[in-house]
Write a protein that holds these residues in place. Structure first.
Motif, mmCIF file in Angstrom:
data_model
loop_
_atom_site.group_PDB
_atom_site.id
_atom_site.type_symbol
_atom_site.label_atom_id
_atom_site.label_comp_id
_atom_site.label_asym_id
_atom_site.label_seq_id
_atom_site.Cartn_x
_atom_site.Cartn_y
_atom_site.Cartn_z
ATOM 1 N N ASP A 143 -14.393 -2.064 2.194
ATOM 2 C CA ASP A 143 -13.679 -2.971 3.096
ATOM 3 C C ASP A 143 -14.568 -3.313 4.292
ATOM 4 N N ASN A 165 0.831 -1.196 0.000
ATOM 5 C CA ASN A 165 0.000 0.000 0.000
ATOM 6 C C ASN A 165 0.867 1.248 0.000
ATOM 7 N N LEU A 180 -2.326 -5.780 8.004
ATOM 8 C CA LEU A 180 -3.500 -6.601 7.700
ATOM 9 C C LEU A 180 -4.702 -5.716 7.373
ATOM 10 N N ASN A 181 -4.854 -4.600 8.104
ATOM 11 C CA ASN A 181 -5.961 -3.688 7.813
ATOM 12 C C ASN A 181 -5.774 -2.980 6.483
ATOM 13 N N LEU A 182 -4.525 -2.570 6.189
ATOM 14 C CA LEU A 182 -4.269 -1.815 4.963
ATOM 15 C C LEU A 182 -4.346 -2.713 3.737
ATOM 16 N N ALA A 183 -3.950 -3.957 3.894
ATOM 17 C CA ALA A 183 -3.867 -4.814 2.723
ATOM 18 C C ALA A 183 -5.181 -5.534 2.456
ATOM 19 N N SER A 184 -5.829 -6.008 3.490
ATOM 20 C CA SER A 184 -7.024 -6.853 3.391
ATOM 21 C C SER A 184 -6.926 -7.848 2.238
ATOM 22 N N GLY A 241 0.860 10.331 7.982
ATOM 23 C CA GLY A 241 -0.321 10.022 8.796
ATOM 24 C C GLY A 241 -0.293 8.605 9.330
ATOM 25 N N ASN A 242 -0.007 7.642 8.455
ATOM 26 C CA ASN A 242 -0.034 6.248 8.885
ATOM 27 C C ASN A 242 1.081 5.943 9.876
ATOM 28 N N ARG A 264 -0.278 4.581 18.475
ATOM 29 C CA ARG A 264 -1.073 3.539 19.119
ATOM 30 C C ARG A 264 -0.186 2.458 19.739
ATOM 31 N N ASN A 299 0.168 4.190 0.831
ATOM 32 C CA ASN A 299 -0.011 5.093 1.975
ATOM 33 C C ASN A 299 0.699 4.604 3.222
ATOM 34 N N ASN A 359 0.069 7.297 13.162
ATOM 35 C CA ASN A 359 -0.966 6.454 13.773
ATOM 36 C C ASN A 359 -0.371 5.228 14.435
ATOM 37 N N GLN A 407 -8.700 4.239 11.699
ATOM 38 C CA GLN A 407 -7.498 4.995 11.316
ATOM 39 C C GLN A 407 -6.883 4.393 10.058
ATOM 40 N N ASP A 408 -6.823 3.052 10.031
ATOM 41 C CA ASP A 408 -6.213 2.383 8.887
ATOM 42 C C ASP A 408 -7.079 2.515 7.636
ATOM 43 N N PRO A 436 -10.505 -11.581 7.053
ATOM 44 C CA PRO A 436 -10.234 -11.044 8.393
ATOM 45 C C PRO A 436 -10.342 -12.104 9.490
ATOM 46 N N ASP A 475 -0.874 -5.733 12.630
ATOM 47 C CA ASP A 475 -2.277 -5.296 12.603
ATOM 48 C C ASP A 475 -2.515 -4.283 11.496
ATOM 49 N N ASN A 476 -1.628 -3.293 11.461
ATOM 50 C CA ASN A 476 -1.761 -2.200 10.499
ATOM 51 C C ASN A 476 -1.720 -2.722 9.068
ATOM 52 N N ASN A 509 -8.533 1.934 15.909
ATOM 53 C CA ASN A 509 -7.377 1.525 15.101
ATOM 54 C C ASN A 509 -7.783 1.143 13.689
ATOM 55 N N GLN A 554 -13.794 -4.996 8.222
ATOM 56 C CA GLN A 554 -12.837 -5.574 9.162
ATOM 57 C C GLN A 554 -13.498 -5.690 10.529
ATOM 58 N N HIS A 555 -12.958 -6.568 11.370
ATOM 59 C CA HIS A 555 -13.538 -6.765 12.698
ATOM 60 C C HIS A 555 -13.030 -5.735 13.698
ATOM 61 N N SER A 564 -6.359 5.877 6.243
ATOM 62 C CA SER A 564 -5.076 5.952 5.536
ATOM 63 C C SER A 564 -5.191 5.316 4.163
ATOM 64 N N LYS A 565 -6.009 4.266 4.116
ATOM 65 C CA LYS A 565 -6.023 3.448 2.904
ATOM 66 C C LYS A 565 -6.919 4.047 1.814
ATOM 67 N N GLN A 609 -9.821 12.951 14.113
ATOM 68 C CA GLN A 609 -8.367 13.125 14.117
ATOM 69 C C GLN A 609 -7.857 13.387 12.708
ATOM 70 N N TYR A 612 -3.351 13.876 20.696
ATOM 71 C CA TYR A 612 -3.400 14.172 19.262
ATOM 72 C C TYR A 612 -2.357 15.198 18.796
#
Lengths: 333, 317
Positions: free
Chosen positions: B189, A38, A300-304, A45-46, A53, A40, A49, B205-206, A308, A297-298, B202, B191-192, B209-210, B234, A174
């Motif tokens: 998308d 990805n 996995l969320n960005l790529a999907s 920003g990413n 976190r 981004n 984040n 946020q992702d 899940p 985690d990041n 979280n 997600q859980h 970004s995506k 944010q 923030y």
């Protein structure tokens, strides 16, 4: 490879560095993977984040490194964080009428959080070091106690910070200095101080000797009980500090706050190369471990790219792989 | 819960002392077994159970209630056995902690001729209960999906946060997907977020970004909606999208009442369903009103116009 293993000394050096660099290599591999999946991923920003976190678990994991290095364990930190957050929110709400919304209120809240964290750590430390009860049992009990106390304080629901106080306190999570968010700065400072304490101070050496062999440490005039207690108090204080960064994020605490943080913190410590049975600790490794866990985690969320449902499995595989990479050198010795 | 129980106990005592001294021929005892308040929804459920017991004891002096909350299935079974053995209950209202382990204990209760009302989660053998009261999970997804289909245009992009992977979550998401089918809405998308504020924060946020273009978010739960709203805030993209949560948490309902543009509507999955079950069970005992069968509480849409009737400021949820 074959050239270096032919002679003894260079081989050892290679293995040692490989072992040390294992987690770093895993981290670099994850970053390359993320960036290729990805565009981004490496954006400002990413990155902010992910680092911000990571800060809660990271600050706690630095303290956990000392506890584990000293041959202990603390399962109560996740519940403790929820409890400290709950107490902090209730204290701040109660102080709004007398202090008003402003810097004194936030400072008072921070003081309450630090004191609650230190007191909880001291209680764990006393029971473990002075009463001589196994750390696993004490902190397992504390885990249940703090979790249900939080639910009780919240009356089964959610404790929310007063709206105006929240708006005033919000920038602590923030905003930041020179574009670097406060949680990242605090995490970095804690990690650097932790690294120095572990490597350069008597306290760090005493932790390691305590974890390696308690009898020997005792005969070497290390105040074993005091050092052991100090590791839990330090961890309690860092839980308080993590909570100070956590509360402004969502301004609430409930029975489901901080669930499984203890296991994430312990996993980060072990991924980073600290030995679970004690005797050797590496704070910078812990930081790498925390980053690995949040990056998984990041990504996995960005790529999907996968279901899940399988996220947990992928996380598990990467965690085990990171440790395998690191231990290979050791098992070959 | 002790704090609240103490207060409630005092309130019930007062209510009973002041209550009308109606001549009564027969008294009944109703046992209520529910999970303890470990998260927001169950906190609300406990609140509504106690509130309706208080109301019914004041209205019907011939009714007596035994309330037990359990932290796990084993304790719930013990509670139910104690109720039958020592309190001689005439009816049992139970929200099974888990379906499997509670099926045969509840069946044993039924075989002793005690009225059984099952709430929310069914037992694994059908036909044990006299009355079944539950929320409408497919309806929960469908109502939300219909709102998205009506209020978005073809080609608009949405993201979805799902709960903890369970049958319940699948039913909701399948119904949602079916409802937006053919509307041309593009689901970027799913997600859980595990019905958890921090996880949802979280994940959102992702997502932000995506994806550069998101028009709406189905957060499917109000705890997740809180995390999602914070992440959007944010990123400074509040103008761009709206969020639909679910289950009717009081803070979210309040914002809908105040006309927050980011929270146009909400969908109910009421923790007050326990009150429906207790009230119906009581009604069946004290009167000739037939109450056996299945009572599925529809998932309604909460809008700024009707939000007030869903707002319970005293409830913890």
């Amino acid at each position: 490879m074959t050239d270096t293993t032919a002679t003894g000394a260079p081989a050892r050096r290679f293995r040692v560095s490989f072992q040390t660099l294992g987690p770093v290599l895993a981290l670099i591999a994850l970053i390359v993977l993320g960036a290729s999946l990805n565009s981004n991923f490496l954006s400002y920003g990413n990155v902010t984040n992910v680092l911000a976190r990571s800060a809660f678990i990271g600050i706690i994991a630095v303290g956990m490194t000392f506890v584990i290095t000293g041959g202990g364990i603390d399962l109560s930190v996740g519940s403790m964080a929820a409890f400290v957050a709950g107490v902090m929110i209730m204290a701040m709400n109660a102080l709004v009428p007398s202090l008003g919304v402003g810097v004194p209120l936030v400072l008072a809240g921070m003081a309450v959080a630090m004191l609650t964290g230190l007191a909880a750590g001291l209680l764990n430390g006393l029971l473990i070091a002075k009463a001589g009860i196994e750390a696993f049992i004490v902190t397992l009990g504390a885990m249940g106690i703090y979790r249900s106390l939080t639910t009780w304080l919240a009356d089964g629901g959610t404790l929310s910070l007063d709206f105006d106080a929240r708006s005033f306190y919000r920038p602590v999570y923030y905003d930041g200095l020179f574009g670097i968010a406060w949680p990242i700065i605090v995490f970095a400072v804690v990690a650097i101080l932790g690294e120095i304490a572990m490597r350069k101070t008597p306290f760090g050496r005493h932790c390691a000797s305590l974890g390696a062999n308690e009898q020997v440490a005792r005969y070497s005039a290390v105040k074993v009980d005091l050092v052991r207690m100090a590791t839990y108090v330090l961890l309690g204080g860092l839980v308080g500090l993590a909570t100070i960064m956590y509360v402004p994020r969502l301004g609430s605490a409930s029975g489901s706050t901080g669930v499984l943080w203890e296991l994430e913190a312990i996993a980060a410590v072990i991924i980073g190369g600290t030995v679970l049975k004690g005797g050797f600790g590496r704070v910078w490794g812990t930081v790498v471990g925390v980053l690995i866990l949040s990056l998984i985690d990041n990504i996995l969320n960005l790529a999907s790219i996968v279901s899940p449902y399988l996220n947990g499995a992928i996380q598990g595989v990467i965690v085990i792989l990171a440790v395998v990479l690191q231990r290979q050198g050791k098992s070959a010795d | 819960m002790k704090r609240r129980t103490l207060l409630k106990g005092a309130a019930i005592g007062l209510a009973l002392a002041a209550g009308p001294a109606v001549a009564q021929d027969e008294t009944y005892t109703i046992g209520v077994a529910i999970p303890s308040a470990t998260h927001g929804f169950m906190g609300g459920l406990n609140y509504h159970a106690q509130a309706s017991i208080e109301r019914l004891e004041a209205t019907y002096p011939q009714l007596d209630f035994v309330l037990a909350t359990a932290g796990d299935a084993g304790k719930m079974v013990n509670d139910i056995e104690d109720m039958v053995a020592t309190r001689d209950i005439d009816a049992l209202v139970v929200l099974p902690f888990e379906s499997e382990p509670l099926t045969s204990p509840v069946q044993a209760v039924k075989e002793q001729g005690i009225w059984v009302t099952v709430v929310d989660r069914g037992l694994s053998v059908p036909g044990i209960e006299d009355l079944y009261v539950a929320g409408d999970n497919p309806g929960f997804g469908r109502v939300a999906g219909e709102y998205f289909a009506e209020n978005l245009n073809e080609g608009d992009n949405i993201v979805v946060l799902r709960g903890i992977p369970t049958t319940l979550d699948n039913e909701r998401v399948d119904a949602f997907t079916a409802a937006i089918e053919g509307s041309g809405i593009n689901v970027l998308d799913m997600q859980h977020g595990n019905w958890n504020r921090d996880d949802a924060f979280n994940v959102m946020q992702d997502f932000l970004s995506k994806y550069d273009d998101i028009d709406a978010v189905w957060a499917a739960d109000d705890d997740m909606a809180v995390g999602v709203l914070e992440a959007i805030d944010q990123a400074g993209r509040s103008e761009e999208m709206w969020v639909v949560g679910g289950a009717g948490m009081k803070q979210i309902i309040k914002r809908i009442m105040d006309g927050d543009p980011m929270l146009p509507v909400n969908v109910t999955y009421p923790p007050a369903q326990i009150a429906t079950a207790i009230e119906l069970t009581a009604l069946g005992l004290v009167s000739a009103t037939p109450v056996s069968g299945r009572f599925i509480i529809g998932s309604q849409i909460i809008t700024p116009e009707n939000a007030e009737s869903f707002y319970f400021p005293d409830s913890p949820f």
